[in-house]
Design a protein around this motif. Structure first.
Motif, PDB file in Angstrom:
ATOM      1  N   SER A 193       0.835  -1.201   0.000  1.00 26.27           N
ATOM      2  CA  SER A 193       0.000   0.000   0.000  1.00 26.27           C
ATOM      3  C   SER A 193       0.874   1.257   0.000  1.00 26.27           C
ATOM      4  O   SER A 193       1.694   1.449   0.903  1.00 26.27           O
ATOM      5  CB  SER A 193      -0.906   0.007   1.238  1.00 26.27           C
ATOM      6  N   GLU A 250      -0.099   4.196   0.634  1.00 25.10           N
ATOM      7  CA  GLU A 250      -0.483   4.981   1.813  1.00 25.10           C
ATOM      8  C   GLU A 250       0.258   4.490   3.048  1.00 25.10           C
ATOM      9  O   GLU A 250       0.700   5.287   3.883  1.00 25.10           O
ATOM     10  CB  GLU A 250      -1.992   4.906   2.037  1.00 25.10           C
ATOM     11  N   SER A 264       3.751   5.650   2.984  1.00 28.75           N
ATOM     12  CA  SER A 264       3.762   7.067   3.365  1.00 28.75           C
ATOM     13  C   SER A 264       3.671   7.218   4.879  1.00 28.75           C
ATOM     14  O   SER A 264       4.317   8.093   5.464  1.00 28.75           O
ATOM     15  CB  SER A 264       2.607   7.812   2.697  1.00 28.75           C
ATOM     16  N   GLN A 265       2.870   6.375   5.526  1.00 31.95           N
ATOM     17  CA  GLN A 265       2.767   6.410   6.984  1.00 31.95           C
ATOM     18  C   GLN A 265       4.121   6.094   7.621  1.00 31.95           C
ATOM     19  O   GLN A 265       4.536   6.740   8.591  1.00 31.95           O
ATOM     20  CB  GLN A 265       1.732   5.390   7.471  1.00 31.95           C
TER      21      GLN A 265
END
Length: 221
Positions: free
Chosen positions: A155, A157, A160-161
């Motif tokens: 993922s 995202e 990015s986390q």
């Protein structure tokens, strides 16, 4: 402040490989994002040991940081071996600053990535930790050979986390201040994005969103 970001592995050394993923690709993606985030802060110089898919010896990675007189060295990795979760490492015989930095950065990463097992703050005799002359931390971000972890690592995202956790940890550890941002002067004009000028509406919406972020009133027509 000079920060060196080290994406683990590269070139003919892919690192751990499983579930359709390669460690060298994930680490580079995370490191690039960390760098983009850190450049938003005052007085920060971001340096990379690699910015593409190339092999660099471990000792040379440390030497790069030493040559530029870095204040902090961060090496990003993905784990393997059947476990799950996140862990961080500093050298076996660390100074008090390095211990303090690990405490802060580790905590921020765990908070950022959410429902992931915290495997703890550890110490090891890794070359990039042993041979660097400044505080240095190595992170192991989930297990590429664990199906659940790998699903997260696929993922964008989630990657990015991970990056945001690393960046926020560095920000807190070193007390960095965000650069002042200036909004563009409102000239009273309404910017119109013509859908017909793009291959599809999504492109027009993307441009409109960028204009809005810069403070320009925008509509799509």
């Amino acid at each position: 402040m000079k920060i060196v970001l080290d994406a683990g592995h590269g070139g003919h050394d892919p690192g751990a490989v499983a579930n359709g993923l390669k460690e060298k690709d994930l680490t580079l993606c995370i490191v690039r994002h960390i760098g983009r985030l850190l450049r938003e802060y005052e007085g920060v110089e971001v340096h990379y040991t690699r910015t593409d898919d190339r092999f660099i010896e471990l000792s040379e990675r440390a030497a790069m940081a030493n040559r530029i007189g870095a204040n902090f060295f961060l090496s990003v990795h993905i784990n393997a071996g059947g476990g799950t979760g996140f862990e961080s490492f500093i050298f076996n015989n660390p100074d008090t600053k390095t211990i303090a930095y690990q405490n802060v950065i580790h905590g921020e990463i765990v908070r950022a990535i959410g429902n992931v097992k915290d495997r703890g703050k550890k110490r090891a005799n890794y070359a990039v930790l042993r041979e660097t002359k400044m505080p240095a931390i190595l992170t192991e971000n989930l297990f590429i050979d664990n199906a659940g972890d790998a699903a997260k690592l696929k993922s964008d995202e989630f990657l990015s986390q991970i990056a945001r956790g690393h960046a926020q940890g560095i920000v807190r550890a070193f007390g960095l201040k965000k650069k002042a941002t200036t909004q563009p002067k409102d000239d009273g004009k309404l910017y119109r994005v013509q859908v017909g000028g793009f291959s599809d509406r999504k492109n027009a919406e993307r441009l409109a969103e960028e204009l809005k972020k810069k403070g320009y009133p925008t509509i799509i027509v």
